[in-house]
Design a protein around this motif. Structure first.
Motif, PDB file in Angstrom:
ATOM      1  N   GLY A  67       3.618  48.598 -33.923  1.00 34.13           N
ATOM      2  CA  GLY A  67       4.067  48.058 -35.183  1.00 34.13           C
ATOM      3  C   GLY A  67       3.685  46.597 -35.337  1.00 34.13           C
ATOM      4  O   GLY A  67       3.001  46.013 -34.493  1.00 34.13           O
ATOM      5  N   SER A  68       4.131  46.001 -36.448  1.00 30.22           N
ATOM      6  CA  SER A  68       3.722  44.642 -36.754  1.00 30.22           C
ATOM      7  C   SER A  68       4.885  43.820 -37.271  1.00 30.22           C
ATOM      8  O   SER A  68       5.820  44.339 -37.879  1.00 30.22           O
ATOM      9  CB  SER A  68       2.598  44.652 -37.801  1.00 30.22           C
ATOM     10  OG  SER A  68       3.077  45.175 -39.030  1.00 30.22           O
ATOM     11  N   VAL A  69       4.800  42.504 -37.008  1.00 33.12           N
ATOM     12  CA  VAL A  69       5.717  41.516 -37.572  1.00 33.12           C
ATOM     13  C   VAL A  69       4.860  40.488 -38.284  1.00 33.12           C
ATOM     14  O   VAL A  69       3.972  39.877 -37.681  1.00 33.12           O
ATOM     15  CB  VAL A  69       6.560  40.827 -36.474  1.00 33.12           C
ATOM     16  CG1 VAL A  69       7.396  39.699 -37.084  1.00 33.12           C
ATOM     17  CG2 VAL A  69       7.454  41.833 -35.767  1.00 33.12           C
ATOM     18  N   THR A  70       5.107  40.295 -39.578  1.00 37.63           N
ATOM     19  CA  THR A  70       4.327  39.373 -40.385  1.00 37.63           C
ATOM     20  C   THR A  70       5.253  38.344 -41.006  1.00 37.63           C
ATOM     21  O   THR A  70       6.204  38.704 -41.704  1.00 37.63           O
ATOM     22  CB  THR A  70       3.557  40.117 -41.493  1.00 37.63           C
ATOM     23  OG1 THR A  70       2.731  41.113 -40.893  1.00 37.63           O
ATOM     24  CG2 THR A  70       2.675  39.161 -42.280  1.00 37.63           C
ATOM     25  N   ILE A  71       4.991  37.069 -40.740  1.00 38.46           N
ATOM     26  CA  ILE A  71       5.817  35.975 -41.241  1.00 38.46           C
ATOM     27  C   ILE A  71       4.995  35.156 -42.223  1.00 38.46           C
ATOM     28  O   ILE A  71       3.961  34.584 -41.856  1.00 38.46           O
ATOM     29  CB  ILE A  71       6.320  35.094 -40.087  1.00 38.46           C
ATOM     30  CG1 ILE A  71       7.210  35.908 -39.149  1.00 38.46           C
ATOM     31  CG2 ILE A  71       7.086  33.878 -40.620  1.00 38.46           C
ATOM     32  CD1 ILE A  71       7.598  35.191 -37.879  1.00 38.46           C
ATOM     33  N   GLY A  72       5.428  35.134 -43.469  1.00 44.83           N
ATOM     34  CA  GLY A  72       4.696  34.381 -44.483  1.00 44.83           C
ATOM     35  C   GLY A  72       3.237  34.773 -44.585  1.00 44.83           C
ATOM     36  O   GLY A  72       2.381  33.930 -44.859  1.00 44.83           O
ATOM     37  N   GLY A  73       2.944  36.043 -44.371  1.00 49.28           N
ATOM     38  CA  GLY A  73       1.572  36.521 -44.468  1.00 49.28           C
ATOM     39  C   GLY A  73       0.776  36.467 -43.177  1.00 49.28           C
ATOM     40  O   GLY A  73      -0.390  36.864 -43.163  1.00 49.28           O
ATOM     41  N   HIS A  74       1.371  36.007 -42.093  1.00 47.96           N
ATOM     42  CA  HIS A  74       0.667  35.864 -40.812  1.00 47.96           C
ATOM     43  C   HIS A  74       1.183  36.900 -39.815  1.00 47.96           C
ATOM     44  O   HIS A  74       2.351  36.881 -39.432  1.00 47.96           O
ATOM     45  CB  HIS A  74       0.857  34.463 -40.263  1.00 47.96           C
ATOM     46  CG  HIS A  74       0.481  33.388 -41.228  1.00 47.96           C
ATOM     47  ND1 HIS A  74      -0.816  33.011 -41.456  1.00 47.96           N
ATOM     48  CD2 HIS A  74       1.241  32.627 -42.054  1.00 47.96           C
ATOM     49  CE1 HIS A  74      -0.861  32.059 -42.374  1.00 47.96           C
ATOM     50  NE2 HIS A  74       0.384  31.817 -42.753  1.00 47.96           N
ATOM     51  N   ALA A  75       0.332  37.832 -39.413  1.00 49.79           N
ATOM     52  CA  ALA A  75       0.698  38.904 -38.500  1.00 49.79           C
ATOM     53  C   ALA A  75       0.716  38.392 -37.066  1.00 49.79           C
ATOM     54  O   ALA A  75      -0.310  37.928 -36.549  1.00 49.79           O
ATOM     55  CB  ALA A  75      -0.270  40.068 -38.632  1.00 49.79           C
ATOM     56  N   LEU A  76       1.877  38.484 -36.404  1.00 53.90           N
ATOM     57  CA  LEU A  76       2.013  37.941 -35.056  1.00 53.90           C
ATOM     58  C   LEU A  76       1.062  38.608 -34.067  1.00 53.90           C
ATOM     59  O   LEU A  76       0.532  37.948 -33.173  1.00 53.90           O
ATOM     60  CB  LEU A  76       3.458  38.105 -34.570  1.00 53.90           C
ATOM     61  CG  LEU A  76       4.530  37.231 -35.212  1.00 53.90           C
ATOM     62  CD1 LEU A  76       5.890  37.497 -34.570  1.00 53.90           C
ATOM     63  CD2 LEU A  76       4.178  35.756 -35.089  1.00 53.90           C
ATOM     64  N   GLU A  77       0.847  39.914 -34.218  1.00 51.81           N
ATOM     65  CA  GLU A  77       0.028  40.613 -33.228  1.00 51.81           C
ATOM     66  C   GLU A  77      -1.435  40.203 -33.295  1.00 51.81           C
ATOM     67  O   GLU A  77      -2.206  40.498 -32.378  1.00 51.81           O
ATOM     68  CB  GLU A  77       0.171  42.134 -33.388  1.00 51.81           C
ATOM     69  CG  GLU A  77      -0.458  42.720 -34.629  1.00 51.81           C
ATOM     70  CD  GLU A  77       0.468  42.646 -35.837  1.00 51.81           C
ATOM     71  OE1 GLU A  77       0.107  43.225 -36.876  1.00 51.81           O
ATOM     72  OE2 GLU A  77       1.550  42.014 -35.737  1.00 51.81           O
ATOM     73  N   GLN A  78      -1.833  39.502 -34.347  1.00 47.82           N
ATOM     74  CA  GLN A  78      -3.212  39.028 -34.471  1.00 47.82           C
ATOM     75  C   GLN A  78      -3.409  37.613 -33.938  1.00 47.82           C
ATOM     76  O   GLN A  78      -4.523  37.094 -33.948  1.00 47.82           O
ATOM     77  CB  GLN A  78      -3.637  39.091 -35.942  1.00 47.82           C
ATOM     78  CG  GLN A  78      -3.681  40.497 -36.512  1.00 47.82           C
ATOM     79  CD  GLN A  78      -4.054  40.525 -37.980  1.00 47.82           C
ATOM     80  OE1 GLN A  78      -4.377  39.496 -38.572  1.00 47.82           O
ATOM     81  NE2 GLN A  78      -4.016  41.703 -38.588  1.00 47.82           N
TER      82      GLN A  78
END
Length: 247
Positions: A67-78
């Motif tokens: 899965g993914s966590v995205t904060i303000g448009g920024h994906a943590l896993e990337q």
């Protein structure tokens, strides 16, 4: 890394977020959750269901299995570790039960720390102290404060750099009920004033009552429950499984 303008994107998106410890200890399973800018959400649930684990995943302090966590448009896993640290420093604010105010620094110096870490002018610290009712105490030290005043300092420090998202873990757990009520009102007002979205983990129904919406994390999933203040609000649903042993 250049962080993009997050004014037109959700403050937080969790998509398909799953986490387990070992073969049998499933904490989160396929969690979908969106938090809008300026929204104040409380997450409740018994000890051991995974509330702190969820906060750690959102903060990038722990990694999800999928899965993914995205904060303000920024994906943590990337992001690599350095970029994730930079995003956490710029876009997140933290409020803890134990305050974590540094005893050897004045109140103004404590609040100025996020500004200094982000190469921002430290002058905003005194303004933020004034916003939480401590504008004349900037030269004082934490040993001179009550618990409620220290939590006000912690709130000022979390908000001073205008983060996208505030993560609060039992922020009134060490306060008496009257002080907790006062501090929570101030916390909500200041997070709204700065436009920060807020997730507050709490066991207290009184604390949760200040939220725009309340989500209950339990063995059967993450269930939406309307807060008294938001009985006409729309509540998004999410699904999550939890173990009895992981908080």
């Amino acid at each position: 890394m250049t962080l993009r303008d997050d004014a037109v994107v959700p403050a937080l998106e969790c998509r398909g977020l799953s986490k387990r410890y070992g073969a049998e200890r499933i904490v989160l399973a396929q969690l979908d959750f969106t938090l809008a800018a300026g929204e104040f959400v409380a997450i409740m649930g018994d000890s051991g269901v995974g509330k702190s684990t969820l906060l750690n995943l959102i903060a990038g302090l722990d990694r999800a299995d999928s899965g993914s966590v995205t904060i303000g448009g920024h994906a943590l896993e990337q992001l690599d570790d350095n970029a994730a640290t930079r995003l956490r420093r710029q876009k997140l604010g933290f409020v803890f039960q134990a305050f974590h105010v540094l005893p050897h620094l004045t109140l103004e110096q404590n609040v100025a720390l996020p500004l200094l870490l982000n190469d921002l002018p430290p002058a905003g610290a005194r303004e933020m102290l004034a916003a939480v009712g401590l504008g004349d105490r900037g030269d004082a030290f934490p040993r001179e404060l009550s618990g409620g005043e220290m939590q006000r300092v912690a709130i000022a420090r979390a908000l001073v750099h205008r983060p996208t998202l505030i993560l609060a873990d039992e922020p009134t757990g060490n306060l008496d009920p009257a002080t907790a009520h006062e501090v929570l009102g101030l916390f909500r007002a200041q997070s709204k004033a700065t436009g920060a979205a807020t997730i507050m983990v709490t066991h207290s129904e009184a604390a949760a009552a200040v939220a725009d919406r309340v989500l209950i994390l339990s063995d059967g999933g993450l269930h939406a429950s309307l807060a008294p203040r938001a009985q006409t609000s729309n509540v998004a649903h999410a699904a999550v499984r939890s173990s009895d042993d992981v908080r």
